[in-house]
Design an enzyme around this catalytic site. Structure first.
Site, PDB file in Angstrom:
ATOM      1  N   HIS A 198      81.316  65.610  75.508  1.00 26.69           N
ATOM      2  CA  HIS A 198      80.636  64.183  75.689  1.00 26.69           C
ATOM      3  C   HIS A 198      79.801  64.220  76.983  1.00 26.69           C
ATOM      4  O   HIS A 198      80.827  64.115  78.200  1.00 26.69           O
ATOM      5  CB  HIS A 198      81.653  63.071  75.655  1.00 26.69           C
ATOM      6  CG  HIS A 198      81.024  61.822  75.897  1.00 26.69           C
ATOM      7  ND1 HIS A 198      81.664  60.930  76.491  1.00 26.69           N
ATOM      8  CD2 HIS A 198      80.006  61.238  75.178  1.00 26.69           C
ATOM      9  CE1 HIS A 198      80.844  59.886  76.514  1.00 26.69           C
ATOM     10  NE2 HIS A 198      79.849  59.996  75.681  1.00 26.69           N
TER      11      HIS A 198
ATOM     12  N   GLU B  78      83.353  64.900  79.117  1.00 23.07           N
ATOM     13  CA  GLU B  78      84.776  64.704  78.450  1.00 23.07           C
ATOM     14  C   GLU B  78      84.799  65.940  77.135  1.00 23.07           C
ATOM     15  O   GLU B  78      83.858  65.879  76.413  1.00 23.07           O
ATOM     16  CB  GLU B  78      84.765  63.545  77.736  1.00 23.07           C
ATOM     17  CG  GLU B  78      85.113  62.269  78.653  1.00 23.07           C
ATOM     18  CD  GLU B  78      85.233  60.985  78.370  1.00 23.07           C
ATOM     19  OE1 GLU B  78      86.090  60.231  78.347  1.00 23.07           O
ATOM     20  OE2 GLU B  78      84.011  60.579  77.628  1.00 23.07           O
TER      21      GLU B  78
ATOM     22  N   ASN C 271      83.871  55.605  77.554  1.00 20.69           N
ATOM     23  CA  ASN C 271      83.343  54.433  76.935  1.00 20.69           C
ATOM     24  C   ASN C 271      84.284  53.365  76.632  1.00 20.69           C
ATOM     25  O   ASN C 271      83.927  52.170  76.394  1.00 20.69           O
ATOM     26  CB  ASN C 271      82.611  54.865  75.568  1.00 20.69           C
ATOM     27  CG  ASN C 271      81.265  55.570  75.911  1.00 20.69           C
ATOM     28  OD1 ASN C 271      80.466  54.995  76.790  1.00 20.69           O
ATOM     29  ND2 ASN C 271      80.917  56.465  75.503  1.00 20.69           N
TER      30      ASN C 271
ATOM     31  N   SER D  61      79.792  59.551  71.100  1.00 24.08           N
ATOM     32  CA  SER D  61      80.472  58.585  72.246  1.00 24.08           C
ATOM     33  C   SER D  61      81.769  58.118  71.770  1.00 24.08           C
ATOM     34  O   SER D  61      82.307  57.457  72.559  1.00 24.08           O
ATOM     35  CB  SER D  61      79.440  57.689  72.654  1.00 24.08           C
ATOM     36  OG  SER D  61      78.099  57.980  73.060  1.00 24.08           O
TER      37      SER D  61
HETATM   38  N1  LIG Z   1      72.248  57.690  75.472  1.00 24.61           N
HETATM   39  C1  LIG Z   1      73.276  57.870  76.165  1.00 24.61           C
HETATM   40  O1  LIG Z   1      73.447  57.426  77.169  1.00 24.61           O
HETATM   41  C2  LIG Z   1      74.481  58.772  75.561  1.00 24.61           C
HETATM   42  C3  LIG Z   1      75.621  59.348  76.448  1.00 24.61           C
HETATM   43  C4  LIG Z   1      76.549  60.092  76.083  1.00 24.61           C
HETATM   44  C5  LIG Z   1      76.662  60.283  74.914  1.00 24.61           C
HETATM   45  N2  LIG Z   1      75.489  59.897  73.827  1.00 24.61           N
HETATM   46  C6  LIG Z   1      75.775  60.020  72.442  1.00 24.61           C
HETATM   47  O2  LIG Z   1      74.809  61.020  71.950  1.00 24.61           O
HETATM   48  C7  LIG Z   1      74.239  61.186  70.796  1.00 24.61           C
HETATM   49  C8  LIG Z   1      72.828  61.006  70.823  1.00 24.61           C
HETATM   50  O3  LIG Z   1      72.199  59.789  71.653  1.00 24.61           O
HETATM   51  P1  LIG Z   1      71.004  59.630  72.140  1.00 24.61           P
HETATM   52  O4  LIG Z   1      71.049  58.724  73.102  1.00 24.61           O
HETATM   53  O5  LIG Z   1      70.335  61.049  72.774  1.00 24.61           O
HETATM   54  O6  LIG Z   1      70.170  59.394  70.794  1.00 24.61           O
HETATM   55  P2  LIG Z   1      68.632  59.536  70.665  1.00 24.61           P
HETATM   56  O7  LIG Z   1      68.214  58.350  69.553  1.00 24.61           O
HETATM   57  O8  LIG Z   1      67.993  59.363  72.019  1.00 24.61           O
HETATM   58  O9  LIG Z   1      68.375  60.869  70.122  1.00 24.61           O
HETATM   59  C9  LIG Z   1      68.705  61.357  68.814  1.00 24.61           C
HETATM   60  C10 LIG Z   1      67.719  62.503  68.417  1.00 24.61           C
HETATM   61  O10 LIG Z   1      68.194  62.932  67.139  1.00 24.61           O
HETATM   62  C11 LIG Z   1      67.088  63.121  66.377  1.00 24.61           C
HETATM   63  N3  LIG Z   1      67.696  63.326  65.019  1.00 24.61           N
HETATM   64  C12 LIG Z   1      67.984  62.372  63.987  1.00 24.61           C
HETATM   65  N4  LIG Z   1      68.410  62.990  62.822  1.00 24.61           N
HETATM   66  C13 LIG Z   1      68.354  64.525  63.226  1.00 24.61           C
HETATM   67  C14 LIG Z   1      68.920  65.745  62.460  1.00 24.61           C
HETATM   68  N5  LIG Z   1      69.358  65.531  61.225  1.00 24.61           N
HETATM   69  N6  LIG Z   1      68.377  66.851  63.230  1.00 24.61           N
HETATM   70  C15 LIG Z   1      67.865  66.838  64.204  1.00 24.61           C
HETATM   71  N7  LIG Z   1      67.706  65.809  64.890  1.00 24.61           N
HETATM   72  C16 LIG Z   1      67.843  64.486  64.176  1.00 24.61           C
HETATM   73  C17 LIG Z   1      66.528  62.028  66.468  1.00 24.61           C
HETATM   74  O11 LIG Z   1      64.925  61.858  65.955  1.00 24.61           O
HETATM   75  C18 LIG Z   1      66.460  61.675  67.821  1.00 24.61           C
HETATM   76  O12 LIG Z   1      65.451  62.268  68.711  1.00 24.61           O
HETATM   77  C19 LIG Z   1      74.948  59.963  70.262  1.00 24.61           C
HETATM   78  O13 LIG Z   1      75.988  60.351  69.281  1.00 24.61           O
HETATM   79  C20 LIG Z   1      75.104  58.987  71.414  1.00 24.61           C
HETATM   80  O14 LIG Z   1      76.146  58.272  71.160  1.00 24.61           O
HETATM   81  C21 LIG Z   1      74.572  58.899  74.206  1.00 24.61           C
END
Ligand SMILES: NC(=O)c1ccc[n+]([C@@H]2O[C@H](COP(=O)([O-])OP(=O)(O)OC[C@H]3O[C@@H](n4cnc5c(N)ncnc54)[C@H](O)[C@@H]3O)[C@@H](O)[C@H]2O)c1
Length: 292
Positions: free
Chosen positions: A151, A163, A201, A130
């Site tokens: 994104h 994005e 963001n 993000s």
């Molecule tokens: N949540 C949102 O609304 C949103 C929106 C757009 C972008 N993002 C971005 O997406 C990314 C993920 O966010 P999220 O909300 O899904 O996070 P989340 O915490 O829900 O999920 C991340 C997952 O990655 C796993 N993980 C950690 N290390 C790992 C590895 N080495 N190999 C494989 N899996 C691994 C974790 O166990 C977890 O299940 C972040 O960069 C976040 O900024 C989030």
């Protein structure tokens, strides 16, 4: 380059949604998740979401007359395109990888460097980050021209835009392949420069932060703040409810990056930090500004 198979790293809120839309679009998907409990939970959620989509007519799976058994059979076919694993080395034959691990730079750098070691040299490595600098992630690899931001928005199956974020080093070919993949997945692609927070963001997080500050200062309660922002600004959802949906930990991580890179106006509200420390992360933990 035609993409028929992708790998997704991380099966949390975003990774499982990305895997779902890719499978629905007919792509084969490998999804790597280190936590066994999260892998099982996401697998069940994706299967359920696909079945609901088929039953509601939002996902066309062909054949059948719309019965529960038909929807289940169609969901079986789509779900079978997704392979679940905890082993990142399984991404070795993949030409396009989308990383969706938590928003921590050191973790993402480690994942990018590992992917660089296992994937073919022509593979594109995309991040769903993000706010973290794509140029820094690119520099952890020997293929900085093939690193790009992709994104997606939450919830991925429902939100149209993506994005496509250029690092300083991203090639035009990489941007074009990524744009085509996003469109293949039924999304609308917008290409932006890799400045901190990109567009959405950078504009959204100060709004969420200010709503939290207003709550912290006792200007109004959460329902009032959200009600006013919904009706007064014609937003479909108030900023505090949206923060719960995004995840308060994700919001704080993004604000820290924006604060560091763009200055004090992005300094995270102490209430947000306290809530994250107390484990109140929003929907995913069952409580944030609201209870779920
Ligand atoms: N949540 C949102 O609304 C949103 C929106 C757009 C972008 N993002 C971005 O997406 C990314 C993920 O966010 P999220 O909300 O899904 O996070 P989340 O915490 O829900 O999920 C991340 C997952 O990655 C796993 N993980 C950690 N290390 C790992 C590895 N080495 N190999 C494989 N899996 C691994 C974790 O166990 C977890 O299940 C972040 O960069 C976040 O900024 C989030």
């Amino acid at each position: 380059m035609e993409i028929k198979r992708i790998a997704v790293i991380g099966a949390g809120t975003m990774g499982r949604g990305i895997a779902e839309v890719a499978a629905v679009a007919g792509l084969d998907v490998l999804i790597v998740e280190v936590s066994e409990s999260q892998r099982k939970l996401s697998q069940t959620q994706v299967r359920k979401s696909i079945e609901q989509g088929v039953r509601a007519g939002k996902i066309f799976a062909g054949g059948g007359s719309g019965t529960t058994a038909d929807a289940a059979a169609a969901a079986d076919v789509i779900s079978s395109r997704i392979i679940w694993t905890d082993d990142i080395d399984a991404a070795a034959m993949t030409k396009f990888v989308i990383e969706a691990v938590p928003e921590e730079e050191s973790l993402k750098l480690d994942v990018f460097s590992r992917l660089d070691g296992v994937c073919p040299p022509t593979a594109i490595l995309a991040s769903n980050t993000s706010s973290i600098s794509l140029t820094r992630l690119a520099s952890a690899t020997g293929r900085p021209d093939r690193v790009v931001g992709m994104h997606f928005f939450n919830p991925v199956p429902m939100m149209a835009p993506v994005e496509i974020v250029r690092a300083a080093t991203t090639s035009e070919d990489t941007v074009e392949t990524t744009r085509r993949l996003a469109e293949q997945m039924g999304k609308q692609a917008f290409v932006v420069q890799g400045r901190p927070g990109f567009v959405v963001n950078r504009v959204l997080m100060p709004l969420i932060n200010e709503a939290a500050i207003a709550l912290h200062e006792g200007v109004a309660d959460a329902v009032t703040i959200d009600g006013l922002m919904k009706l007064g600004c014609n937003h479909p959802m108030g900023p505090l409810r949206l923060a719960d949906l995004v995840g308060l930990d994700v919001c704080v991580s993004i604000l820290h990056v924006l604060h560091r890179e763009l200055g004090d106006k992005f300094c995270p509200c102490p209430l947000l930090i306290d809530m994250v420390q107390a484990g109140k992360l929003g929907r995913k933990s069952g409580e944030g500004f609201y209870k779920y």
